[in-house]
Design a protein around this motif. Structure first.
Motif, PDB file in Angstrom:
ATOM      1  N   ASN A  81      36.692  49.188  45.445  1.00 32.45           N
ATOM      2  CA  ASN A  81      36.315  50.247  44.500  1.00 32.45           C
ATOM      3  C   ASN A  81      34.806  50.238  44.324  1.00 32.45           C
ATOM      4  O   ASN A  81      34.279  49.577  43.430  1.00 32.45           O
ATOM      5  N   PRO A  82      34.085  50.984  45.184  1.00 31.65           N
ATOM      6  CA  PRO A  82      32.616  50.888  45.131  1.00 31.65           C
ATOM      7  C   PRO A  82      32.017  51.470  43.858  1.00 31.65           C
ATOM      8  O   PRO A  82      30.834  51.237  43.598  1.00 31.65           O
ATOM      9  N   ASP A  83      32.783  52.200  43.062  1.00 33.93           N
ATOM     10  CA  ASP A  83      32.223  52.697  41.804  1.00 33.93           C
ATOM     11  C   ASP A  83      31.875  51.543  40.869  1.00 33.93           C
ATOM     12  O   ASP A  83      30.927  51.627  40.087  1.00 33.93           O
ATOM     13  N   VAL A  84      32.638  50.459  40.953  1.00 31.65           N
ATOM     14  CA  VAL A  84      32.388  49.315  40.076  1.00 31.65           C
ATOM     15  C   VAL A  84      32.293  47.985  40.826  1.00 31.65           C
ATOM     16  O   VAL A  84      32.114  46.927  40.217  1.00 31.65           O
ATOM     17  N   GLY A  85      32.429  47.990  42.147  1.00 29.39           N
ATOM     18  CA  GLY A  85      32.245  46.774  42.929  1.00 29.39           C
ATOM     19  C   GLY A  85      33.447  45.862  43.015  1.00 29.39           C
ATOM     20  O   GLY A  85      33.332  44.741  43.506  1.00 29.39           O
ATOM     21  N   THR A  86      34.611  46.320  42.559  1.00 24.33           N
ATOM     22  CA  THR A  86      35.769  45.433  42.547  1.00 24.33           C
ATOM     23  C   THR A  86      36.602  45.556  43.825  1.00 24.33           C
ATOM     24  O   THR A  86      36.473  46.507  44.590  1.00 24.33           O
ATOM     25  N   THR A  87      37.438  44.563  44.024  1.00 25.78           N
ATOM     26  CA  THR A  87      38.487  44.596  45.037  1.00 25.78           C
ATOM     27  C   THR A  87      39.815  44.361  44.303  1.00 25.78           C
ATOM     28  O   THR A  87      39.830  44.236  43.083  1.00 25.78           O
ATOM     29  N   ASP A  88      40.909  44.288  45.046  1.00 26.34           N
ATOM     30  CA  ASP A  88      42.205  44.005  44.431  1.00 26.34           C
ATOM     31  C   ASP A  88      42.261  42.514  44.116  1.00 26.34           C
ATOM     32  O   ASP A  88      42.289  41.689  45.018  1.00 26.34           O
ATOM     33  N   THR A  89      42.254  42.161  42.830  1.00 25.94           N
ATOM     34  CA  THR A  89      42.155  40.737  42.490  1.00 25.94           C
ATOM     35  C   THR A  89      43.456  39.984  42.766  1.00 25.94           C
ATOM     36  O   THR A  89      43.415  38.795  43.067  1.00 25.94           O
ATOM     37  N   SER A  90      44.598  40.652  42.699  1.00 30.20           N
ATOM     38  CA  SER A  90      45.838  39.906  42.928  1.00 30.20           C
ATOM     39  C   SER A  90      46.181  39.819  44.410  1.00 30.20           C
ATOM     40  O   SER A  90      46.705  38.816  44.869  1.00 30.20           O
ATOM     41  N   LYS A  91      45.904  40.864  45.175  1.00 32.21           N
ATOM     42  CA  LYS A  91      46.193  40.860  46.616  1.00 32.21           C
ATOM     43  C   LYS A  91      44.969  41.396  47.341  1.00 32.21           C
ATOM     44  O   LYS A  91      44.860  42.601  47.566  1.00 32.21           O
ATOM     45  N   PHE A  92      44.081  40.514  47.750  1.00 33.65           N
ATOM     46  CA  PHE A  92      42.817  40.950  48.353  1.00 33.65           C
ATOM     47  C   PHE A  92      43.064  41.842  49.569  1.00 33.65           C
ATOM     48  O   PHE A  92      42.512  42.923  49.673  1.00 33.65           O
TER      49      PHE A  92
ATOM     50  N   THR C  89      34.904  36.572  40.878  1.00 31.87           N
ATOM     51  CA  THR C  89      36.326  36.916  40.800  1.00 31.87           C
ATOM     52  C   THR C  89      36.562  38.262  40.127  1.00 31.87           C
ATOM     53  O   THR C  89      37.531  38.946  40.429  1.00 31.87           O
ATOM     54  N   SER C  90      35.678  38.675  39.215  1.00 36.14           N
ATOM     55  CA  SER C  90      35.928  39.953  38.549  1.00 36.14           C
ATOM     56  C   SER C  90      35.397  41.137  39.355  1.00 36.14           C
ATOM     57  O   SER C  90      36.012  42.195  39.380  1.00 36.14           O
ATOM     58  N   LYS C  91      34.272  40.976  40.027  1.00 34.43           N
ATOM     59  CA  LYS C  91      33.681  42.053  40.839  1.00 34.43           C
ATOM     60  C   LYS C  91      33.269  41.476  42.180  1.00 34.43           C
ATOM     61  O   LYS C  91      32.146  41.008  42.346  1.00 34.43           O
ATOM     62  N   PHE C  92      34.151  41.527  43.154  1.00 36.66           N
ATOM     63  CA  PHE C  92      33.889  40.878  44.441  1.00 36.66           C
ATOM     64  C   PHE C  92      32.607  41.401  45.065  1.00 36.66           C
ATOM     65  O   PHE C  92      31.743  40.628  45.463  1.00 36.66           O
ATOM     66  N   SER C  97      27.555  47.989  45.545  1.00 34.07           N
ATOM     67  CA  SER C  97      28.576  48.726  46.290  1.00 34.07           C
ATOM     68  C   SER C  97      28.240  50.197  46.160  1.00 34.07           C
ATOM     69  O   SER C  97      28.545  50.828  45.153  1.00 34.07           O
ATOM     70  N   THR C  98      27.611  50.738  47.204  1.00 27.07           N
ATOM     71  CA  THR C  98      27.098  52.104  47.104  1.00 27.07           C
ATOM     72  C   THR C  98      27.378  52.920  48.367  1.00 27.07           C
ATOM     73  O   THR C  98      27.577  52.374  49.450  1.00 27.07           O
TER      74      THR C  98
END
Lengths: 345, 345, 345
Positions: A81-92, C89-92, C97-98
């Motif tokens: 999710n490049p809007d906030v920099g996250t990935t899927d934390t439970s299943k990468f 862990t919260s923001k991989f 991320s742009t």
């Protein structure tokens, strides 16, 4: 310091041999859009959203030519999710993580992968993402109907067999998923289709064992016809758990011209069997209308605009935001539009 | 859109120079197997399991030639579970994350890396994974013996020195790990061995400070002898915390022929010093017998089958599933088999 | 099995065409140091620390030439801590991320990215990392001043515009960040600067809406002058929330010679407006003195040593460890040194 990944294998580069021996591909999509949504009493919100045209992701995949028409393959794909920099934390690598052996006999594939019924829904005009997708009906709002099934879109611990590609247009697959003691994980199903010339029709089903005696059943039929100037898409998708049913019917079209493409869809989402006011009663139906425009900057990059509107009857709470936001009441309208940039790598 | 990573450096490609100046390698393993396990009163379970022949993983590593025999290296390696799409959520690059400076003097390596004693256990016939591994004894079932040591397999915050490779067959390393205020993290140890011709013998120890006054001690001895047609492996591994002891003795063999390989191991796990019924009493011993077959499809891909059986005495609960499942009672048998596909990239 | 990433595109390699059509770069930094810190009553600690010279990281970035001076870009960058193998862990991909569209008009960039004021702080002699950085003042110790702002260093959901590079030395950007219903996320700001010959001056501000009626304001001014033998750096950075203020003033220098570089900085951190003893009162000021030496083994690898000392007045608790450790009291001294190895890939 900068390095670019090249479409070539060691064998091909050095020996000029025709047969590629192996390859690893680093791939992905970065897609962000400015989005505005309005969800009834929850009000309006301006957002930067990921995946308006295609889900943002990155992954590794590879194939090794073992000779005799045999290939080993792997595929690891992570949602981003490049809007906030996250990935899927439970299943990468939750989008797909598989190992395959492929030959003239077809492909044996193990791991976490799409449910056979999900594969029939990819071809909807909006590609299962963004404000205009029928995924707002098919995969949102407790699509598991309270069954606890974890197999709505993808299956853990799956063993699948895919028919070989050269069968005169017939394609298909069968999948079983091991439960491993987790309720709602165990299931079996398959998919069969025929694609030749302008026509592509397919049907799929998947039955999931749940914690109760009742199975959770998914099934669908898709049909695509490519006219000279446009494609026409039809999808009928049902999910069933005991007396609860969700039936989604979609008709859509994609009209390419030059570097552009116009996309449109109309869909209905019909519930039945639920208690009054539950969102799953007969009266709790929804309709979606969506229109989109894509301008392909290249084969890999595109700008796009989509506008979508969902009307809900009864206690239905379907939303262009996929999950209805807190504060949105049953029967309220949801609408949204977005303008974005998608880049494949 | 597809790009393949090539075994070459910029310098070598363009200038035809002999010396590679730098390289980054994207590497990994995807390994899945159909597995059936039976764990006493916990019953049987069919599974799709990750890493039956080699732990599924992906990583980045690189080396830069600094001239004068000096090299800078890095290594980042993540565990992957393709059966369900997960990675290690607490330590993403938990398998190894190191930076090194290497020269004629040897290698200085910093970061998270294997404990010196762990390095002696890699060569067991089943490679520390799958139903047949002695890891079911050595690294499972509270291998820290209740000490709270975090250094059983790998150490955070470690500084290590490795002897250079050209010392007439002698190899070895020394490691200290900083505690940084976390109990069970601080420790020191080393490894020394001799490998020449058909013989490879090594010994290692590691002492970890715990929250109490008592240290947690690991030590082991390994010996490998390569006959013309087979390898014979021996490993004796002890873990000790105060009066509690675990002693694992393994004898194993690997017999390659053509593209195939037969693997077998017999191991005993002996506890002492624990209270009766604790699983760590004198009576709480276990035996493992495992047999495997590997068919190498290529240098990078293999199919394999393994069958294994553990018998437990007293309150011992060792399992072919590594951690004994809930419901398995002390003294019960555990057995399993698997059939899988491993692909390196 | 080993593959190296090459600085080239498909088009350039095969067709000899001048225009690169696309590239993906896998990049990163692995940096570890042996560090010793002493934080007043919290005492001393020896550590293996990540990122003493540059933050350890890995990422993917790419650019596609769309023709007509237009480019699509993406950038995904993850923080890595090789001392213990963890990621964020919260923001991989929390570092950046742009997705961008760049042309003669400049660059439109969306996603998670640095705040405009943060971009002015990169050029301090210690690069915002390690024991000697002014980040120990600017980005540590509740730099949000209790406002709840999430935009201190980077912004989620941001839309930014960057001026094109050829404007006679003028550079700049403007950024808005969508709140999406999360308090402290929404804001707007910009940056303007002039770089020509030996001089580089810039100013930036960013205003963040908070849960209260009061905005959180960041602003700074930087100036760099490159003498023949050294660079002189100046930075004045303020953060303000209602009556609370933090003002950081830094003067620093970088002196390269041969493969070496000497770095030094002196900085003061002044609070005002807070209650007595809060750490934000007029009396709660801090001073930092840092000295560093870098030996570049190559363009990509370096060894380094840094020594730093912070003195705190009143209730100030600034620490060379960035966040002051538990047990360190207000007004106590903090000092540290480190010796490390940095490798870029």
């Amino acid at each position: 310091m900068n390095r670019t990944l090249i479409v070539l294998t060691v064998g091909a580069l050095f020996a000029g041999t025709a047969a590629a021996q192996s390859s690893v591909t680093l791939f992905g999509i970065a897609d962000l859009s400015g989005r505005s949504v309005k969800n009834g009493s929850a009000g309006s919100q301006k957002q930067l959203a990921s995946g308006g045209l295609a889900t943002s992701r990155f992954g590794l995949r590879g194939v090794e030519d073992l000779g005799d028409g045999l290939f080993a393959r792997f595929h690891l794909e992570a949602a981003v999710n490049p809007d906030v920099g996250t990935t899927d934390t439970s299943k990468f690598f939750g989008r797909r993580s598989t190992v395959s052996l492929e030959g003239r006999f077809g492909e044996f594939r193990m791991g976490r992968d799409y449910n056979p019924t999900a594969m029939n829904t990819f071809d909807e005009p909006f590609g299962l993402v963004g404000v205009g997708t029928i995924g707002n009906f098919t995969y949102a709002g407790s699509a598991a109907l309270g069954s606890g099934a974890t197999t709505v879109l993808r299956n853990d611990n799956s063993f699948a067999y895919f028919l070989p590609s050269k069968l005169g247009g017939i394609y298909g697959s069968a999948m079983v998923a091991a439960g491993e003691g987790v309720a709602g994980n165990k299931g079996a199903g398959g998919r069969i289709g025929y694609a030749a010339g302008p026509l592509d029709v397919g049907a799929a089903f998947f039955k999931t064992e749940t914690a109760s005696n009742t199975d959770y059943d998914q099934s669908n039929i898709k049909a695509i016809y490519k006219f000279g100037f446009a494609s026409l898409n039809f999808l009928y998708d049902t999910k069933k758990f005991g007396s609860l049913k969700r039936k989604m019917t979609m008709i859509g079209t994609t009209i390419p011209f030059g570097q552009s493409e116009i996309r449109a869809a109309y869909a209905t989402n019909n519930h039945s069997g639920g208690a009054a006011g539950s969102g799953f009663a007969n009266a709790d139906d929804s309709k979606l209308m969506a229109l989109g425009y894509v301008y392909n900057l290249s084969k890999r990059s595109a700008m796009y605009a989509t506008v979508s509107r969902i009307t809900n009857d009864g206690a239905a709470r379907a939303s262009v935001s996929n999950a209805p936001p807190a504060g949105m009441l049953g029967g309220e309208k949801s609408s949204g539009y977005e303008f974005g940039l998608m880049h494949r790598f």
